[in-house]
Design a protein around this motif. Structure first.
Motif, PDB file in Angstrom:
ATOM      1  N   GLU A  53      -1.727   4.794  13.440  1.00 36.04           N
ATOM      2  CA  GLU A  53      -2.431   3.992  12.799  1.00 36.04           C
ATOM      3  C   GLU A  53      -2.448   4.447  11.234  1.00 36.04           C
ATOM      4  O   GLU A  53      -1.922   5.382  10.801  1.00 36.04           O
ATOM      5  CB  GLU A  53      -3.973   3.811  13.338  1.00 36.04           C
ATOM      6  CG  GLU A  53      -4.112   3.407  14.795  1.00 36.04           C
ATOM      7  CD  GLU A  53      -5.568   3.062  15.001  1.00 36.04           C
ATOM      8  OE1 GLU A  53      -6.350   3.101  14.042  1.00 36.04           O
ATOM      9  OE2 GLU A  53      -6.033   2.627  16.264  1.00 36.04           O
ATOM     10  N   ALA A  54      -2.737   3.434  10.340  1.00 33.73           N
ATOM     11  CA  ALA A  54      -2.793   3.792   9.091  1.00 33.73           C
ATOM     12  C   ALA A  54      -4.305   3.642   8.578  1.00 33.73           C
ATOM     13  O   ALA A  54      -4.741   2.180   8.886  1.00 33.73           O
ATOM     14  CB  ALA A  54      -1.892   2.886   8.193  1.00 33.73           C
TER      15      ALA A  54
ATOM     16  N   GLY B  79      -4.451   8.820  -4.959  1.00 31.33           N
ATOM     17  CA  GLY B  79      -3.161   8.009  -5.190  1.00 31.33           C
ATOM     18  C   GLY B  79      -2.691   7.227  -4.257  1.00 31.33           C
ATOM     19  O   GLY B  79      -1.836   6.314  -4.332  1.00 31.33           O
ATOM     20  N   PHE B  80      -3.286   7.426  -2.899  1.00 28.12           N
ATOM     21  CA  PHE B  80      -2.961   6.647  -1.790  1.00 28.12           C
ATOM     22  C   PHE B  80      -4.299   5.901  -1.444  1.00 28.12           C
ATOM     23  O   PHE B  80      -5.223   6.648  -1.203  1.00 28.12           O
ATOM     24  CB  PHE B  80      -2.468   7.820  -0.691  1.00 28.12           C
ATOM     25  CG  PHE B  80      -1.258   8.406  -1.056  1.00 28.12           C
ATOM     26  CD1 PHE B  80       0.185   7.695  -0.868  1.00 28.12           C
ATOM     27  CD2 PHE B  80      -1.117   9.536  -1.845  1.00 28.12           C
ATOM     28  CE1 PHE B  80       1.298   8.442  -1.376  1.00 28.12           C
ATOM     29  CE2 PHE B  80      -0.002  10.331  -2.464  1.00 28.12           C
ATOM     30  CZ  PHE B  80       1.423   9.548  -1.926  1.00 28.12           C
ATOM     31  N   GLN B  81      -3.775   4.780  -0.856  1.00 29.17           N
ATOM     32  CA  GLN B  81      -4.924   3.916  -0.161  1.00 29.17           C
ATOM     33  C   GLN B  81      -5.427   4.482   1.067  1.00 29.17           C
ATOM     34  O   GLN B  81      -6.741   4.228   1.395  1.00 29.17           O
ATOM     35  CB  GLN B  81      -4.625   2.428   0.048  1.00 29.17           C
ATOM     36  CG  GLN B  81      -4.502   1.754  -1.484  1.00 29.17           C
ATOM     37  CD  GLN B  81      -3.292   1.672  -2.228  1.00 29.17           C
ATOM     38  OE1 GLN B  81      -2.308   2.491  -1.511  1.00 29.17           O
ATOM     39  NE2 GLN B  81      -3.165   1.033  -3.176  1.00 29.17           N
ATOM     40  N   MET B  82      -4.588   5.099   1.705  1.00 28.13           N
ATOM     41  CA  MET B  82      -5.297   5.529   3.013  1.00 28.13           C
ATOM     42  C   MET B  82      -4.059   6.512   3.754  1.00 28.13           C
ATOM     43  O   MET B  82      -3.078   6.746   3.140  1.00 28.13           O
ATOM     44  CB  MET B  82      -5.450   4.220   4.187  1.00 28.13           C
ATOM     45  CG  MET B  82      -4.550   3.373   4.282  1.00 28.13           C
ATOM     46  SD  MET B  82      -4.736   1.886   5.171  1.00 28.13           S
ATOM     47  CE  MET B  82      -5.797   0.972   4.010  1.00 28.13           C
ATOM     48  N   SER B  83      -4.407   6.967   4.973  1.00 31.14           N
ATOM     49  CA  SER B  83      -3.542   8.060   5.565  1.00 31.14           C
ATOM     50  C   SER B  83      -2.883   7.406   6.768  1.00 31.14           C
ATOM     51  O   SER B  83      -3.398   6.308   7.177  1.00 31.14           O
ATOM     52  CB  SER B  83      -4.483   9.096   6.213  1.00 31.14           C
ATOM     53  OG  SER B  83      -5.001   9.922   5.462  1.00 31.14           O
ATOM     54  N   LEU B  84      -1.612   7.782   6.954  1.00 29.47           N
ATOM     55  CA  LEU B  84      -0.906   7.147   8.064  1.00 29.47           C
ATOM     56  C   LEU B  84      -1.021   8.089   9.099  1.00 29.47           C
ATOM     57  O   LEU B  84      -0.691   9.298   8.943  1.00 29.47           O
ATOM     58  CB  LEU B  84       0.688   7.100   7.665  1.00 29.47           C
ATOM     59  CG  LEU B  84       1.584   6.538   8.767  1.00 29.47           C
ATOM     60  CD1 LEU B  84       1.146   5.081   9.179  1.00 29.47           C
ATOM     61  CD2 LEU B  84       3.061   6.672   8.321  1.00 29.47           C
ATOM     62  N   TRP B  85      -1.509   7.785  10.165  1.00 27.43           N
ATOM     63  CA  TRP B  85      -2.029   8.893  11.140  1.00 27.43           C
ATOM     64  C   TRP B  85      -0.786   9.225  12.201  1.00 27.43           C
ATOM     65  O   TRP B  85      -0.012   8.246  12.543  1.00 27.43           O
ATOM     66  CB  TRP B  85      -3.045   8.692  12.121  1.00 27.43           C
ATOM     67  CG  TRP B  85      -4.386   8.248  11.150  1.00 27.43           C
ATOM     68  CD1 TRP B  85      -4.893   6.926  10.963  1.00 27.43           C
ATOM     69  CD2 TRP B  85      -5.441   9.319  10.646  1.00 27.43           C
ATOM     70  NE1 TRP B  85      -5.935   7.106  10.097  1.00 27.43           N
ATOM     71  CE2 TRP B  85      -6.295   8.545  10.048  1.00 27.43           C
ATOM     72  CE3 TRP B  85      -5.203  11.029  10.808  1.00 27.43           C
ATOM     73  CZ2 TRP B  85      -7.316   9.364   9.331  1.00 27.43           C
ATOM     74  CZ3 TRP B  85      -6.252  11.333  10.030  1.00 27.43           C
ATOM     75  CH2 TRP B  85      -7.119  10.645   9.341  1.00 27.43           C
TER      76      TRP B  85
ATOM     77  N   LEU C 265       0.667  -1.195  -0.196  1.00 24.00           N
ATOM     78  CA  LEU C 265       0.017  -0.006   0.124  1.00 24.00           C
ATOM     79  C   LEU C 265       0.853   1.326  -0.211  1.00 24.00           C
ATOM     80  O   LEU C 265       2.010   1.415   0.455  1.00 24.00           O
ATOM     81  CB  LEU C 265      -0.934  -0.002   1.085  1.00 24.00           C
ATOM     82  CG  LEU C 265      -1.657  -1.283   1.439  1.00 24.00           C
ATOM     83  CD1 LEU C 265      -2.901  -1.140   2.630  1.00 24.00           C
ATOM     84  CD2 LEU C 265      -2.623  -1.590   0.180  1.00 24.00           C
ATOM     85  N   ARG C 266       0.230   2.316  -0.742  1.00 28.43           N
ATOM     86  CA  ARG C 266       0.787   3.567  -0.489  1.00 28.43           C
ATOM     87  C   ARG C 266       0.199   4.392   0.495  1.00 28.43           C
ATOM     88  O   ARG C 266      -1.043   4.519   0.318  1.00 28.43           O
ATOM     89  CB  ARG C 266       0.957   4.392  -1.713  1.00 28.43           C
ATOM     90  CG  ARG C 266       1.617   3.695  -3.035  1.00 28.43           C
ATOM     91  CD  ARG C 266       1.498   4.269  -4.492  1.00 28.43           C
ATOM     92  NE  ARG C 266       2.414   5.479  -4.309  1.00 28.43           N
ATOM     93  CZ  ARG C 266       1.831   6.705  -4.744  1.00 28.43           C
ATOM     94  NH1 ARG C 266       0.718   6.916  -5.025  1.00 28.43           N
ATOM     95  NH2 ARG C 266       2.982   7.544  -4.682  1.00 28.43           N
ATOM     96  N   VAL C 267       0.900   5.052   1.451  1.00 32.20           N
ATOM     97  CA  VAL C 267      -0.091   5.602   2.501  1.00 32.20           C
ATOM     98  C   VAL C 267       0.501   7.265   2.554  1.00 32.20           C
ATOM     99  O   VAL C 267       1.820   7.524   2.213  1.00 32.20           O
ATOM    100  CB  VAL C 267      -0.046   5.081   3.940  1.00 32.20           C
ATOM    101  CG1 VAL C 267      -0.552   3.630   3.785  1.00 32.20           C
ATOM    102  CG2 VAL C 267       1.503   5.124   4.199  1.00 32.20           C
ATOM    103  N   ASP C 268      -0.406   8.158   3.018  1.00 29.22           N
ATOM    104  CA  ASP C 268       0.149   9.431   3.108  1.00 29.22           C
ATOM    105  C   ASP C 268       0.152   9.946   4.589  1.00 29.22           C
ATOM    106  O   ASP C 268      -0.742   9.669   5.101  1.00 29.22           O
ATOM    107  CB  ASP C 268      -0.942  10.474   2.207  1.00 29.22           C
ATOM    108  CG  ASP C 268      -0.829  11.874   2.461  1.00 29.22           C
ATOM    109  OD1 ASP C 268       0.305  12.508   1.829  1.00 29.22           O
ATOM    110  OD2 ASP C 268      -1.620  12.438   3.277  1.00 29.22           O
ATOM    111  N   ALA C 269       1.133  10.370   4.960  1.00 27.69           N
ATOM    112  CA  ALA C 269       1.138  10.929   6.504  1.00 27.69           C
ATOM    113  C   ALA C 269       1.223  12.734   6.472  1.00 27.69           C
ATOM    114  O   ALA C 269       2.299  13.172   6.029  1.00 27.69           O
ATOM    115  CB  ALA C 269       2.597  10.368   6.987  1.00 27.69           C
TER     116      ALA C 269
END
Length: 412
Positions: free
Chosen positions: A253-254, A237-243, A202-206
């Protein structure tokens, strides 16, 4: 404030002693008619739902399993005005022999109770009674429970305040509530293969501008308000956020998953590092706890990991994870992998993080797939772990040994 809360809690506890307890029987059951056709757009949902009402004055009402339908609530109810609701996420699996199974349901029910108490909702049900009702609901949905890997019937137990909760009340606890359980197919299936190889991670956005939870807040509870923030923060473009949280941008969490990083320590040990539960920011995930238990048994020599491929020289570390650790580890090679885990996704690899204008590539580690295959192997009965698996008995709305006439409303 402390005195008021204590007296309210005491009053609620005293009231619960004389009110009706949570009971699986008598059960009101309304079978689906033979002509039943799912509504458009709801074909992937289960056909039935479980409902159990609650009142502060009378306690728990009669349990009902009825055709899935909309519910009616006061527009000034606690759930609509102040998000007074909590829920759980569970799954039902079908084994190769066709049996239905649940994975550690009592752990979910116990967490459900903790969340409910935090929200001022009733939390005094008997887990065995609730499990009985859930199993009956799932037995009715048996024909749609898939058997292939990555697929399952997702279960959503929910508790909402249905009484009017507008303005300031003398008592912070709910006056009326409704517990209900509905099901749907294959939540998380689309991410199942994310642990297979490097390019599927996965690609995640922080983004430090979005904070999911804070110390001593409600992060450790599975309450509705925690999850409404997930989608709005997600970047294209990112599956989810990296909190992130705190001055050092600690990882929590992600999306709605717990997170682990794989790091080679200075003594050569492969560490499985995940955030501690001590400050109440992250949810105490059932999958997280299961992975930690299996890894600790393996590391101590108490019991070999169920599937081969997990190194012997490992340890589990629960601590804060600043983003600097991840960036430094990616540069010096000590970062060996990263994954998320939870009921919906099971175990998924994370391959890239967007953080403060840069992309951080995360190495792929094959142990991620081993973890996923172990958990799903236990869930589907391929790996023996009887104390974690509950088999769902068959039930078709049979009363006193006889099946009721089609379409008839019955008490079971």
């Amino acid at each position: 404030m402390t005195t008021t809360t204590s007296s309210s809690t005491a009053a609620a506890s005293s009231s619960s002693l004389t009110s009706a307890p949570f009971r699986a029987s008598p059960l009101f059951f309304h079978p689906l008619p033979a002509s039943h056709v799912p509504l458009p757009g709801k074909e992937a949902h289960g056909s039935y739902m479980l409902q159990v009402p609650w009142s502060k004055t009378s306690g728990w009402g009669q349990a009902k399993i009825v055709p899935r339908a909309d519910i009616s609530i006061d527009p000034l109810s606690g759930v609509t005005q102040y998000a007074v609701t909590c829920f759980e996420g569970m799954k039902c699996y079908k084994t190769e022999s066709g049996e239905l199974t649940l994975f550690r349901p009592n752990e979910n029910f116990n967490r459900f109770k903790v969340s409910a108490a935090r929200m001022g909702l009733p939390s005094d049900w008997d887990n065995a009674e609730l499990l009985d009702l859930l199993c009956k609901l799932l037995a009715l949905e048996a024909p749609i429970v898939p058997s292939e890997d990555g697929a399952s019937l997702y279960i959503r137990p929910t508790l909402i305040e249905t009484s009017e909760s507008f303005g300031i009340k003398e008592d912070g606890n709910a006056g009326e509530a409704l517990m209900y359980i509905v099901t749907t197919l294959n939540l998380g299936k689309g991410l199942y293969a994310s642990s297979e190889k490097a390019e599927t991670g996965l690609r995640v956005d922080a983004d430090p501008n979005y904070v999911r939870a804070w110390s001593n807040g409600t992060g450790k509870y599975k309450v509705g308000a925690n999850y409404g923030v997930v989608n709005i923060a997600k970047k294209p473009g990112f599956q989810m956020s990296l909190w992130l949280h705190g001055s050092e941008d600690f990882v929590s969490e992600a999306g709605a998953m717990n997170v682990f990083i794989l790091k080679e320590a200075s003594d050569g040990v492969l560490e499985f590092v995940t955030m501690s539960l001590d400050n109440g920011i992250v949810l105490p995930g059932i999958t997280r706890a299961s992975i930690i238990s299996l890894l600790k048994d393996h590391a101590s020599g108490k019991k070999e990991f169920p599937l081969e491929g997990v190194p012997k020289n490992i340890r589990v570390v629960e601590r804060d994870i600043p983003m600097k650790d991840i960036m430094d580890g990616a540069e010096d090679g000590s970062l060996k992998g990263m994954f998320g885990c939870g009921t919906g996704v099971v175990v998924v690899s994370i391959r890239e993080i967007q953080y403060r204008g840069r992309l951080i590539s995360i190495p792929y580690h094959p142990v991620v797939k081993i973890l996923r295959d172990t958990i799903t192997g236990i869930q589907r009965g391929r790996i023996e772990k009887e104390d974690w698996v509950v088999k769902v008995p068959k039930w078709q709305g049979v009363v006193n040994g006889e099946k009721e006439a089609e379409g008839q409303k019955v008490i079971a």
